[in-house]
Design a protein around this motif. Structure first.
Motif, PDB file in Angstrom:
ATOM      1  N   TYR A   1      11.262   7.957   7.469  1.00 51.15           N
ATOM      2  CA  TYR A   1       9.885   7.470   8.003  1.00 51.15           C
ATOM      3  C   TYR A   1       8.883   7.106   7.129  1.00 51.15           C
ATOM      4  CZ  TYR A   1       5.595   7.304  10.837  1.00 51.15           C
ATOM      5  OH  TYR A   1       4.438   6.912  11.442  1.00 51.15           O
ATOM      6  N   ILE A   2       8.473   5.772   7.068  1.00 47.24           N
ATOM      7  CA  ILE A   2       7.574   5.112   6.128  1.00 47.24           C
ATOM      8  C   ILE A   2       6.513   4.579   6.857  1.00 47.24           C
ATOM      9  CG2 ILE A   2       7.187   3.392   4.341  1.00 47.24           C
ATOM     10  CD1 ILE A   2      10.056   3.218   3.844  1.00 47.24           C
ATOM     11  N   ASP A   3       5.227   4.901   6.422  1.00 48.75           N
ATOM     12  CA  ASP A   3       3.789   4.615   6.904  1.00 48.75           C
ATOM     13  C   ASP A   3       3.053   4.134   5.898  1.00 48.75           C
ATOM     14  OD1 ASP A   3       2.021   4.084   9.030  1.00 48.75           O
ATOM     15  OD2 ASP A   3       1.185   6.123   8.505  1.00 48.75           O
ATOM     16  N   LYS A   4       2.718   2.618   6.054  1.00 49.80           N
ATOM     17  CA  LYS A   4       1.879   1.990   5.097  1.00 49.80           C
ATOM     18  C   LYS A   4       2.383   2.216   3.538  1.00 49.80           C
ATOM     19  CE  LYS A   4      -1.937   2.304   8.253  1.00 49.80           C
ATOM     20  NZ  LYS A   4      -2.563   3.099   9.087  1.00 49.80           N
ATOM     21  N   GLY A   5       3.553   1.995   3.372  1.00 50.02           N
ATOM     22  CA  GLY A   5       4.093   2.196   1.861  1.00 50.02           C
ATOM     23  C   GLY A   5       4.144   3.851   1.439  1.00 50.02           C
ATOM     24  N   HIS A   6       4.033   4.470   2.486  1.00 47.44           N
ATOM     25  CA  HIS A   6       4.120   6.166   1.975  1.00 47.44           C
ATOM     26  C   HIS A   6       5.328   6.526   2.758  1.00 47.44           C
ATOM     27  CE1 HIS A   6       2.839  10.018   0.532  1.00 47.44           C
ATOM     28  NE2 HIS A   6       2.941  10.360   1.776  1.00 47.44           N
ATOM     29  N   MET A   7       6.269   7.287   2.213  1.00 40.03           N
ATOM     30  CA  MET A   7       7.518   7.771   2.796  1.00 40.03           C
ATOM     31  C   MET A   7       6.929   9.047   3.378  1.00 40.03           C
ATOM     32  SD  MET A   7      11.397   8.525   1.604  1.00 40.03           S
ATOM     33  CE  MET A   7      10.697   8.336  -0.138  1.00 40.03           C
TER      34      MET A   7
ATOM     35  N   SER B   1       7.675   9.140 -10.180  1.00 41.13           N
ATOM     36  CA  SER B   1       6.923  10.008 -11.084  1.00 41.13           C
ATOM     37  C   SER B   1       5.855  10.710 -10.494  1.00 41.13           C
ATOM     38  CB  SER B   1       6.223   9.065 -12.246  1.00 41.13           C
ATOM     39  OG  SER B   1       7.111   8.221 -13.078  1.00 41.13           O
ATOM     40  N   ARG B   2       5.400  11.966 -10.988  1.00 38.87           N
ATOM     41  CA  ARG B   2       4.313  12.851 -10.437  1.00 38.87           C
ATOM     42  C   ARG B   2       3.174  12.179 -10.745  1.00 38.87           C
ATOM     43  NH1 ARG B   2       6.568  18.800 -11.057  1.00 38.87           N
ATOM     44  NH2 ARG B   2       8.689  18.550 -11.194  1.00 38.87           N
ATOM     45  N   THR B   3       2.141  12.142  -9.796  1.00 38.97           N
ATOM     46  CA  THR B   3       0.987  11.506  -9.966  1.00 38.97           C
ATOM     47  C   THR B   3      -0.077  12.484  -9.449  1.00 38.97           C
ATOM     48  OG1 THR B   3       0.996  10.745  -7.406  1.00 38.97           O
ATOM     49  CG2 THR B   3       1.708   9.338  -9.149  1.00 38.97           C
ATOM     50  N   GLY B   4       0.100  13.617  -8.874  1.00 38.12           N
ATOM     51  CA  GLY B   4      -0.909  14.870  -8.697  1.00 38.12           C
ATOM     52  C   GLY B   4      -0.235  16.034  -7.865  1.00 38.12           C
TER      53      GLY B   4
ATOM     54  N   LEU C   1       3.935  11.737  -5.431  1.00 31.91           N
ATOM     55  CA  LEU C   1       5.019  11.071  -6.414  1.00 31.91           C
ATOM     56  C   LEU C   1       4.820   9.751  -6.075  1.00 31.91           C
ATOM     57  CD1 LEU C   1       8.137  13.289  -5.613  1.00 31.91           C
ATOM     58  CD2 LEU C   1       7.110  13.063  -7.868  1.00 31.91           C
ATOM     59  N   LYS C   2       5.120   8.655  -7.020  1.00 32.06           N
ATOM     60  CA  LYS C   2       5.187   7.314  -6.778  1.00 32.06           C
ATOM     61  C   LYS C   2       6.144   6.705  -7.642  1.00 32.06           C
ATOM     62  CE  LYS C   2       2.156   3.110  -7.412  1.00 32.06           C
ATOM     63  NZ  LYS C   2       1.117   2.380  -6.708  1.00 32.06           N
ATOM     64  N   TYR C   3       6.690   5.656  -7.176  1.00 27.85           N
ATOM     65  CA  TYR C   3       7.821   4.808  -7.463  1.00 27.85           C
ATOM     66  C   TYR C   3       7.121   3.951  -8.822  1.00 27.85           C
ATOM     67  CZ  TYR C   3      11.901   2.014  -8.644  1.00 27.85           C
ATOM     68  OH  TYR C   3      12.873   1.591  -9.140  1.00 27.85           O
TER      69      TYR C   3
ATOM     70  N   LEU D   1      11.345  -2.648   0.702  1.00 26.88           N
ATOM     71  CA  LEU D   1      10.262  -3.098   1.469  1.00 26.88           C
ATOM     72  C   LEU D   1       9.000  -2.749   0.897  1.00 26.88           C
ATOM     73  CD1 LEU D   1      11.948  -1.581   4.761  1.00 26.88           C
ATOM     74  CD2 LEU D   1      12.009  -4.045   3.990  1.00 26.88           C
ATOM     75  N   HIS D   2       8.854  -1.742  -0.009  1.00 25.63           N
ATOM     76  CA  HIS D   2       7.551  -1.328  -0.346  1.00 25.63           C
ATOM     77  C   HIS D   2       7.737  -0.676  -1.879  1.00 25.63           C
ATOM     78  CE1 HIS D   2       6.092  -0.873   3.634  1.00 25.63           C
ATOM     79  NE2 HIS D   2       7.219  -0.321   3.892  1.00 25.63           N
ATOM     80  N   PRO D   3       7.828  -1.825  -2.670  1.00 28.70           N
ATOM     81  CA  PRO D   3       8.164  -1.339  -4.211  1.00 28.70           C
ATOM     82  C   PRO D   3       7.271  -0.340  -4.790  1.00 28.70           C
ATOM     83  CG  PRO D   3       7.955  -3.754  -3.818  1.00 28.70           C
ATOM     84  CD  PRO D   3       7.548  -3.179  -2.636  1.00 28.70           C
ATOM     85  N   GLY D   4       6.052  -0.230  -4.342  1.00 27.42           N
ATOM     86  CA  GLY D   4       5.279   0.926  -4.999  1.00 27.42           C
ATOM     87  C   GLY D   4       5.353   1.979  -4.303  1.00 27.42           C
ATOM     88  N   MET D   5       6.185   2.373  -3.283  1.00 28.50           N
ATOM     89  CA  MET D   5       6.207   3.529  -2.476  1.00 28.50           C
ATOM     90  C   MET D   5       5.786   4.832  -2.970  1.00 28.50           C
ATOM     91  SD  MET D   5       9.295   4.161   0.366  1.00 28.50           S
ATOM     92  CE  MET D   5      10.483   4.941  -0.716  1.00 28.50           C
ATOM     93  N   THR D   6       5.004   5.636  -2.292  1.00 25.12           N
ATOM     94  CA  THR D   6       4.652   6.826  -2.650  1.00 25.12           C
ATOM     95  C   THR D   6       5.406   8.072  -1.749  1.00 25.12           C
ATOM     96  OG1 THR D   6       2.769   6.977  -1.344  1.00 25.12           O
ATOM     97  CG2 THR D   6       2.420   6.032  -3.531  1.00 25.12           C
ATOM     98  N   THR D   7       5.287   9.217  -2.114  1.00 25.41           N
ATOM     99  CA  THR D   7       5.834  10.203  -1.147  1.00 25.41           C
ATOM    100  C   THR D   7       5.098  11.493  -1.755  1.00 25.41           C
ATOM    101  OG1 THR D   7       7.810  11.010  -0.101  1.00 25.41           O
ATOM    102  CG2 THR D   7       7.912  10.933  -2.356  1.00 25.41           C
TER     103      THR D   7
END
Length: 145
Positions: A66-72, A122-125, A141-143, A97-103
């Motif tokens: 499930y992805i919402d606004k580029g966030h998995m 990569s870990r972002t926080g 995380l962010k791709y 679909l979302h090259p800069g996807m986060t999760t």
């Protein structure tokens, strides 16, 4: 052969089943009370949203994302199908679909963190509480292409 497609309204219960089986296999850190409360939320939520499904040659769902606004928000694979590349295929589809996807991933779910890092995230926080304010730390995380 695995295909990826959007879910149909009648597949909500199968998504809940996948979620339950996957959580039981990977989220042993949840308290029984929190597991029940989260289960209630998931049962109300999953059947109502459009998911990306990984289905087998018989069109049977094996995993969902499930992805919402580029966030998995969710990626769950039936434990019987783990290690077959299904999760990676869903993530790759999401990234197309979302090259800069986060999760976000529970810090206690070390296997999932390793999976996402292997996929190029990569870990972002870090947050000390999960999205519902429970004391389950979350790694953000962010791709990064």
């Amino acid at each position: 052969m695995i295909n990826i497609r959007t879910s149909r309204p009648d597949e909500g219960q199968r998504a809940v089943e996948i979620w339950r089986r996957a959580v039981d296999a990977t989220h042993g850190f949840l308290s029984k009370e929190d597991r029940r409360a989260i289960d209630e939320m998931v049962c109300d939520f999953l059947p109502q949203v459009s998911l990306w499904l990984a289905v087998d040659g018989n069109d049977y769902p094996l995993a969902f994302m499930y992805i919402d606004k580029g966030h998995m928000e969710a990626l769950f694979v039936d434990p019987a199908c783990r290690g077959m590349g299904i999760g990676a295929a869903l993530v790759s589809h999401g990234l197309s679909l979302h090259p800069g996807m986060t999760t976000d991933v529970n810090e206690q779910n070390v296997q999932a963190i390793g999976f996402y890092e292997k996929m190029g995230f990569s870990r972002t926080g870090r947050s000390s509480l999960d999205g519902q304010g429970r004391a389950y730390p979350v790694i953000h995380l962010k791709y990064i292409a």
